[in-house]
Structure formats: C-alpha cells, structure tokens
Scaffold this active site. Structure first.
Site, PDB file in Angstrom:
ATOM      1  N   GLY A 115       0.847  -1.200   0.000  1.00 17.50           N
ATOM      2  CA  GLY A 115       0.000   0.000   0.000  1.00 17.50           C
ATOM      3  C   GLY A 115       0.873   1.237   0.000  1.00 17.50           C
ATOM      4  NE  ARG A 276      -3.005   0.813   3.572  1.00 14.72           N
ATOM      5  CZ  ARG A 276      -2.277  -0.302   3.516  1.00 14.72           C
ATOM      6  NH1 ARG A 276      -2.824  -1.473   3.789  1.00 14.72           N
ATOM      7  NH2 ARG A 276      -0.991  -0.252   3.215  1.00 14.72           N
ATOM      8  CD  GLU A 305      -5.014  -0.149  10.322  1.00 10.83           C
ATOM      9  OE1 GLU A 305      -3.789  -0.340  10.330  1.00 10.83           O
ATOM     10  OE2 GLU A 305      -5.762  -0.572   9.436  1.00 10.83           O
ATOM     11  CG  HIS A 324      -2.989  -3.527   8.970  1.00  4.53           C
ATOM     12  ND1 HIS A 324      -3.039  -2.217   8.539  1.00  4.53           N
ATOM     13  CD2 HIS A 324      -2.517  -4.234   7.910  1.00  4.53           C
ATOM     14  CE1 HIS A 324      -2.621  -2.138   7.282  1.00  4.53           C
ATOM     15  NE2 HIS A 324      -2.304  -3.364   6.882  1.00  4.53           N
TER      16      HIS A 324
HETATM   17  O1  LIG Z   1       1.873  -3.891   2.761  1.00  2.87           O
HETATM   18  C1  LIG Z   1       0.831  -3.318   3.081  1.00  2.87           C
HETATM   19  O2  LIG Z   1       0.380  -2.366   2.443  1.00  2.87           O
HETATM   20  C2  LIG Z   1       0.133  -3.730   4.277  1.00  2.87           C
HETATM   21  O3  LIG Z   1      -0.982  -3.367   4.504  1.00  2.87           O
HETATM   22  C3  LIG Z   1       0.812  -4.641   5.215  1.00  2.87           C
HETATM   23  O4  LIG Z   1       0.507  -5.894   4.870  1.00  2.87           O
END
Ligand SMILES: O=C(O)C(=O)CO
Length: 359
Positions: A115, A276, A305, A324
């Site tokens: 992400g 997300r 979070e 998460h």
């Molecule tokens: O890598 C990501 O974006 C996460 O959310 C962790 O797994």
C-alpha cells in the site's frame, strides 16, 4: 508509564553502519564510511532487510530500533535531515513537511508495504524522488488471511469459541450459531488485482458458484484466471454473498463502501476488508451490521489503527476485527523487508528497482 517507555525506547535507538563503528577502526575506514550515502530506517524491520543493508557496504544507516512504537514525528523530522535514502513502513506519513525536512539529498524512498496511501506521490514526484514498494511477495499471505477471516466471520467462529468457553454451550441446537456457507455462493471482488485473484483461487475449491468483480475497467487477463465476470458496482453489491474489498485506497476509493453499497447488499451477505480501512465509511458499516442490513463483516483494517477499544464496531457480535495482520507471516514479512532493502540499494545506485512505483 508511557513516558518512561518512550524514554527507554529513545535510549535504545542505535546507529547501525555496514561496519560496526568501533574505536578500533582506522581513520581511513572512518573517512570512507562518512562518504557513504546516509539512510534512515523508520522501524526495526525484520532481520533479512537489515542484514542486506548492513552487508551491502553501500550505505551507512541509522534506524529507529523499535517495532513496538513508531518513531515520533518530531524525531523523524530530525533524523531525516540530509539523508540520501529512507526506508519506511506504512505508519509513517511521507508528505511535504517530511520531504522538506529531509532536503534535496533525498533521492530514494523505499516503503516496506504494498500500500502507498501513506505517501504523498505528488510531492515525491515533484522532487524527483524514486519510490520502491513491496507487492507480490505478500500476495499469498494476504490471500490466506482473507480466507481465514472470511470463514471466521461467516461461520461465526469467534462467537462460537466464546460460547464454548463461557458456558453458553447447552445442548446441540438446530439453528444455534448457524452461518453462511461458500458452497454455491457468489463471491464479489472489489478491485481485481493480484491479491483478488489469489483470494478467488483459494476460495474456488469451496465450490463457489460464481466470481464477479468490479474495477475502474474490466481486467480480462486477471479475470480469466479465475473465470470472473465484470459487473457494475451496483451489481457487485446486489449479487455478492461474500464481498471482498481488495482495492487500493485512493481519493477515488475513499469511503466507497458506504450506505449506498451496504443498502444494496443482501441481508445474508458477508463483507470482508483486508485492503485499507479508509475505503469504508465505518459509521455506515456499523449501521448496516447493527440493523441486520448485512449479516457480518470481517475487517483486518480500520480507521484509525489501532481502532480504539471503545469503538462501537467492537460491540457487535457480527463484526470480526483483526489488528492489520494480513501479511503477518515470518516468511512474508522477511521477504518484504528484503525487497525494501534491495529496492533502496538499487535506487541509490541508479539502477531499476525490483518494484518501483511509476510516479
Ligand atoms: O503492505 C501493506 O500495504 C500492508 O498493509 C501490510 O501488509
């Protein structure tokens, strides 16, 4: 307590260089070290990545040596001053303020995440900073966890273990703790990418009847792997017995899962989010779950979070919330750490990274 822990963390921060800097180094070695590109690592990333950085002989780096507490913003703004490279995780907001604090030496940012909603891409692009990230290596772990969360939610496993442990287990009952099964179901994927495909591949053996998906446009190559049909957003809501959110958080997807979506879903449907938290309007989700508009939700991600323990979603039996952990396997987190380290080193050498965001 918090203050004293923080103070202790502060004391634990250490500077790590590719060679241990000790009083025994010759002045030549010290001179050579001081000319190496400087890198700040915002978290104690898993050992594989640190080993790569340490043994590269290519950089000198300092890290926030804790995994339990993120580096305080003030500290981060100090530490990035003048660095050539930065390795971060998803808890650090990389915005104009931080990039200004880093200054013009910063050429490469490497995030240990797939992400990138914590990065201000526009600001990075403006400054010509290259950005590495870590897709692919976490696909299996995330898909696996998504299936686990889906089954936990649809078959009410958290409620069931609670009942068993706390005396609620009376006689065998005909409809007690009944849930919804995957066999003959329609599974919808919101945002079809590598992870969505991997989830569908794992769900198919449960005798899913049909996979459907929606995205900004059809993705026939990926869809053909899982024989998924492209449908509109509304059809996805209407038809899905299980709806799995796999899209990235962008301005376009922010709170895309809201009243409008939930109101079109069946009241037997299960909503799963491992992408997300920001893609969901949590007030609308609470409403949908508490009124029985949908049957259940499994969330690995929330806003904020951690989600405060007093949050209303925690009061609902039909909402399973995980902290998460979708990519949290030892293998995957080490692979992400190694890829983040390698992306950084390649970027600093001016070579193509293993995975680089196109800005
Ligand atoms: O890598 C990501 O974006 C996460 O959310 C962790 O797994």
């Amino acid at each position: 307590m918090w203050c004293s822990r923080m103070a202790l963390r502060g004391l634990q921060r250490i500077a790590v260089a590719p060679l241990n800097i000790t009083g025994g180094l010759t002045s030549n070695v010290q001179r050579e070290m001081s000319t190496l590109p400087r890198v700040y690592v915002t978290r104690q990333i898993p050992p594989e990545g640190l080993k790569i950085l340490r043994e590269s002989g290519q950089v000198q780096f300092e890290l926030w040596d804790s995994d339990d507490v993120p580096v305080p913003r003030k500290e981060l703004l100090q530490k990035v001053k003048g660095v050539d490279g930065l390795v971060c995780v998803l808890t650090e907001k990389i915005d104009a303020e931080l990039l200004d604090a880093a200054g013009p030496n910063l050429k490469v940012l490497s995030t240990m995440s797939v992400g990138f909603d914590h990065l201000s891409l526009e600001e990075l692009k403006k400054r010509g900073i290259r950005v590495g990230y870590t897709p692919d290596v976490l696909t299996d772990a995330v898909a696996e966890l998504t299936v686990a969360l889906l089954l936990t939610t649809s078959r009410r496993l958290i409620e069931a273990t609670h009942e068993a442990k706390t005396g609620g287990w009376g006689t065998w009952r005909t409809l007690w703790l009944c849930g919804h099964e995957l066999a003959n179901s329609t599974v919808g994927i919101l945002g079809l990418g590598r992870i969505g495909v991997a989830i569908a591949e794992r769900l198919a053996p449960f005798k899913v009847k049909k996979f459907i998906y929606t995205d900004v446009a059809p993705r026939p190559e990926l869809a053909s792997i899982i024989n998924a049909e492209y449908v509109s957003f509304d059809e996805l809501a209407k038809q899905s017995d299980f709806l799995s959110v796999c899209c990235a958080l962008t301005p376009e997807t922010k709170e895309i899962c809201n009243k409008n979506l939930f109101s079109k879903m069946k009241n037997t449907s299960i909503f799963i989010n491992t992408s997300r938290g920001g893609v969901v309007n949590q007030e609308d989700l609470y409403e949908a779950l508490s009124t029985g508009q949908i049957a259940g939700a499994g969330l690995d991600v929330t806003v904020p979070e951690p989600l405060p323990t007093s949050h209303p979603l925690f009061t609902l039996k039909n909402c399973v919330i995980l902290p998460h952990i979708a990519s949290a396997s030892y293998t995957t987190r080490n692979a992400m750490s190694a890829m983040a380290a390698n992306n950084l080193l390649l970027g600093l050498r001016g070579e193509p990274m293993i995975k680089e965001l196109k800005l």
